[in-house]
Write a protein that holds these residues in place. Structure first.
Motif, PDB file in Angstrom:
ATOM      1  N   LEU B  62      53.419  14.239 -61.057  1.00 16.13           N
ATOM      2  CA  LEU B  62      54.337  13.492 -60.189  1.00 16.13           C
ATOM      3  C   LEU B  62      54.519  14.208 -58.865  1.00 16.13           C
ATOM      4  CD1 LEU B  62      57.038  12.456 -62.797  1.00 16.13           C
ATOM      5  CD2 LEU B  62      55.461  10.948 -61.633  1.00 16.13           C
ATOM      6  N   GLY B  63      54.654  15.538 -58.936  1.00 20.69           N
ATOM      7  CA  GLY B  63      54.839  16.318 -57.719  1.00 20.69           C
ATOM      8  C   GLY B  63      53.646  16.178 -56.790  1.00 20.69           C
ATOM      9  N   ILE B  64      52.415  16.299 -57.363  1.00 23.51           N
ATOM     10  CA  ILE B  64      51.208  16.217 -56.528  1.00 23.51           C
ATOM     11  C   ILE B  64      51.064  14.826 -55.934  1.00 23.51           C
ATOM     12  CG2 ILE B  64      48.683  16.206 -56.642  1.00 23.51           C
ATOM     13  CD1 ILE B  64      48.889  18.493 -58.627  1.00 23.51           C
ATOM     14  N   GLN B  65      51.346  13.802 -56.753  1.00 22.42           N
ATOM     15  CA  GLN B  65      51.188  12.438 -56.279  1.00 22.42           C
ATOM     16  C   GLN B  65      52.101  12.123 -55.105  1.00 22.42           C
ATOM     17  OE1 GLN B  65      49.258   9.597 -57.354  1.00 22.42           O
ATOM     18  NE2 GLN B  65      48.003  11.229 -58.197  1.00 22.42           N
ATOM     19  N   SER B  66      53.232  12.837 -55.034  1.00 18.46           N
ATOM     20  CA  SER B  66      54.163  12.503 -53.963  1.00 18.46           C
ATOM     21  C   SER B  66      53.808  13.199 -52.658  1.00 18.46           C
ATOM     22  CB  SER B  66      55.600  12.839 -54.387  1.00 18.46           C
ATOM     23  OG  SER B  66      55.663  14.163 -54.814  1.00 18.46           O
ATOM     24  N   VAL B  67      52.841  14.128 -52.707  1.00 19.31           N
ATOM     25  CA  VAL B  67      52.476  14.837 -51.475  1.00 19.31           C
ATOM     26  C   VAL B  67      51.932  13.893 -50.397  1.00 19.31           C
ATOM     27  CG1 VAL B  67      50.899  16.541 -50.494  1.00 19.31           C
ATOM     28  CG2 VAL B  67      52.170  17.071 -52.559  1.00 19.31           C
TER      29      VAL B  67
END
Lengths: 369, 350
Positions: B62-67
């Motif tokens: 989720l963190g990476i996708q929001s970058v």
């Protein structure tokens, strides 16, 4: 002095050093209500109902049942306080007002809960009384068709299959994680525990979105029962691991030490001592986890697709489930479908309730041991 | 408090057995696991780290996708209130505000009810009713959100709009209670072209309140029931009324549980989806008018927006989901700390 309000419960165990009491002395019932107390309460109730009725519907330009109940309650508390103040000191008055307020909260919630359950069953009755509701699917059924056509068999089967797969994934992993955290220990266990505990905060819709993105969009799989199961498993895994760990932690250490002292190894201790001791607790935790998974709608909304036809194959084609059926039926806006939604919700409630009773039975096993 | 004097044990009476303790060094123990135990330890470790990988993988994913989203929209992602992916205008200011509004109103409704119900169960209810009430609260926790959503939508909303109409009519000068419509119109014929009262944040919060009530109540009740019986009886023996006893003993003792339970409930309220989706009419607008029709929450946004989402929009939704997760995580962690401290290192079961 009124000793009435002091409701000391009868001492549970007789004091060890008790002097043998004379046989004539009878234990006074503490917390007893005198006739005056009862009549004060009755008077306050009658007076407040009458006053509110006159003021609300005759004098003032108000209407509506909600307002009546609210104003009646305020008037009742005021009357009750006033009547009590005639004969009692201030702190008794305060105590009674607080008691009236405290009892209103569970009464309100109880009414709300009762209303929820009764309306669900009542409004679902027209559909529930037709046996085809349980054995047919909705394929080819129009929204305004009579209740003799169509049913929720596809949704029931879908729910059972999806939840079974989800539990088959989440339960072994969850229990193994709990065993690792509580029986193996060490720095790794602390890390696992911290992360698992943090992930219990994952909202179910985000779990669904995760599976939707990875499984359906990135891997190109179709919406299916399996995708829904994965979403449910992802949601339930941290919850089940955490609940199992709490259960394993309360297994008395003496049992483990006794097992080791008898020469048992780690595996033997876990398999023959710890897990059997924790079995009822584990069963309860797991069944409650299942009950929660059964009622969860949002992950399914994203992953399973909603079919109207019977589909027992979780790997292909969309699959419906009970919560999703309810949601989709309400969204159509037709009165017949709304009643079908209520009937579906009633079945869902019945499933959750029976799982809950099962959990209670499992927990009772612990007491009998 | 009865402190029973421990009778001197025979060992400690005559010759002191502890004198030799210094010379008695612990024997080094070599741990040699059997093959069975080695296999067991390895298997359990592998499984546990699989779970670790899965669960932490979700958070990291989720963190990476929001970058990319955050890079693309920058700070305007947090300040923009419109959600128009087709025009490349995406921001979560309104959604975030709506999420917090719904959760906070739900908490304002559920908190007093939970507190009073928990107190009733531990201190007012007759002894025979206590286990039944505890069970009823547990059972309520298992009621699916969709059932409460259905109930609020069809049974409660028609009545609740009457109440919110009344509030906005007479208390509309308070900004929160204002509804931007002609309040003198009766509830059954809305002023045309103006927002109505149905589908507001306040009514969605009713459903959420029903969802979070059991959790808050059971945490509070558990802590209240651990209040020291000796002190409670002492207060009663000194002539305190029941309320005085609760005020002086139970409430101070249970303060941590009250705060922790409330925060756990808040964490749950932030992520509640289906009952909110059913009730609200979605609108992306920054406004304090919680009684007015139209609001949006992160979870409802995901539930309604995932289907038509292009990869870029999906990334925006994932960012919103990640933000929701972080909010829940922070609230839950704080709650866990507070509850654990109030119980003296005890455990949180929810």
């Amino acid at each position: 002095m009124t000793a009435v309000e002091i409701a000391v419960e009868a001492p549970v165990e007789p004091a060890a050093e008790a002097v043998p009491a004379p046989a004539t002395e009878v234990l006074r019932r503490a917390g007893h209500r005198t006739r005056e107390d009862s009549l004060t309460l009755l008077g306050a109730v009658l007076g407040s109902v009458a006053t509110t009725w006159v003021a609300y519907s005759q004098v003032l330009p108000f209407s509506g049942s909600v307002g009546f109940v609210v104003i009646w309650y305020v008037v009742f508390v005021a009357f009750y306080a006033g009547l009590t103040a005639l004969t009692h000191p201030r702190r008794i008055v305060v105590d009674r007002v607080v008691a009236a307020v405290v009892m209103a909260a569970p009464a309100l919630i109880g009414l709300a809960l009762l209303s929820t359950v009764l309306t669900t069953v009542w409004k679902g009755m027209p559909a529930l009384t037709h046996w085809n509701f349980f054995v047919d699917d909705m394929a080819g059924v129009r929204a305004d068709d009579p209740f003799t056509k169509g049913g929720i068999a596809h949704a029931l089967v879908g729910t059972v299959i999806e939840v079974c797969i989800a539990v088959a994934i989440a339960m072994p992993l969850g229990v193994a994680t709990a065993v690792y955290i509580s029986e193996v220990g060490g720095k790794g266990a602390l890390l696992v525990r911290t992360v698992v505990e943090a992930m219990t905060a994952l909202p179910s819709i985000v779990a669904g979105l995760f599976i939707y993105t990875v499984w359906i969009v990135n891997l190109g799989m179709e919406t299916s029962g399996l995708a829904a199961s994965l979403a449910l498993a992802v949601m339930a895994l941290p919850i089940m691991a955490r609940a199992s760990e709490v259960v394993l932690r309360v297994v008395p250490n003496g049992l483990r030490e006794a097992s080791y002292a008898l020469g048992a190894g780690r595996w033997q201790t876990v398999w023959k001592v710890v897990l059997p001791t924790a079995r009822p607790g584990l069963a309860t935790a797991l069944i409650l986890g299942v009950a929660r998974a059964v009622g969860e709608t949002s992950p399914l909304l994203l992953t399973s697709g909603a079919s109207t036809f019977f589909n027992a194959d979780p790997t292909h084609n969309p699959m419906n489930s009970l919560p999703l059926f309810v949601y989709a039926s309400v969204s159509t806006g037709s009165p017949e479908m709304e009643q079908r939604a209520y009937a579906g919700a009633a079945v869902l409630l019945a499933v959750v309730l029976s799982l809950f009773l099962l959990a209670r039975l499992a927990a009772r096993g612990r007491k009998n041991r | 408090m009865s402190r029973v004097a421990v009778p001197p044990s025979p060992a400690s009476s005559s010759d002191d057995p502890w004198t030799g303790v210094d010379e008695d060094l612990p024997r080094p123990i070599a741990v040699r696991y059997s093959l069975q135990d080695k296999v067991f330890l390895q298997v359990v470790r592998v499984l546990a780290f699989t779970v670790l990988a899965i669960t932490s993988g979700i958070g990291i994913f989720l963190g990476i996708q929001s970058v990319p989203t955050l890079q693309h929209y920058g700070l305007s992602f947090f300040t923009e209130y419109r959600w128009l992916p087709s025009q490349d205008i995406v921001g979560i200011a309104a959604v975030l505000l709506g999420t917090i509004q719904v959760a906070v109103i739900a908490l304002l409704i559920a908190f007093p009810l939970s507190l009073l119900t928990a107190l009733y169960i531990t201190d007012w209810a007759p002894g025979w009713a206590r286990p039944l009430l505890v069970r009823a609260v547990d059972l309520m926790a298992a009621v699916p959100g969709i059932v409460f959503g259905l109930w609020v939508l069809i049974v409660i909303q028609p009545r609740a709009t009457e109440v919110t109409h009344w509030i906005s009519k007479y208390l509309g000068w308070i900004p929160f209670f204002k509804v931007r419509t002609d309040v003198d119109y009766p509830i059954w014929t809305q002023a045309p072209g103006y927002p109505s009262y149905a589908g507001s944040a306040a009514i969605a919060a009713l459903a959420v309140a029903m969802m979070i009530f059991p959790m808050a109540t059971s945490v509070m009740r558990e802590v209240f029931s651990e209040a020291p019986a000796g002190e409670k009886e002492a207060a009663l023996a000194l002539g305190a009324t029941r309320w005085a006893m609760v005020r002086t003993v139970v409430l101070p003792f249970g303060r941590g549980g009250v705060i922790g339970g409330t925060m756990l409930a808040l964490g749950r309220a932030l992520g509640e989806t289906i009952s909110v989706v059913m009730v609200i009419s979605q609108a992306f607008e920054i406004k304090p008018y919680v009684l007015e029709s139209g609001t949006a929450t992160i979870s409802a946004l995901i539930a309604s927006g995932f289907k038509e989402a292009s990869p870029a929009q999906l990334s925006a939704l994932l960012t919103a989901g990640f933000l929701l997760f972080v909010m829940t995580l922070v609230v839950n962690s704080m709650a866990a700390v507070v509850v654990a401290r109030s119980r003296g290192g005890g455990v949180t079961e929810l």
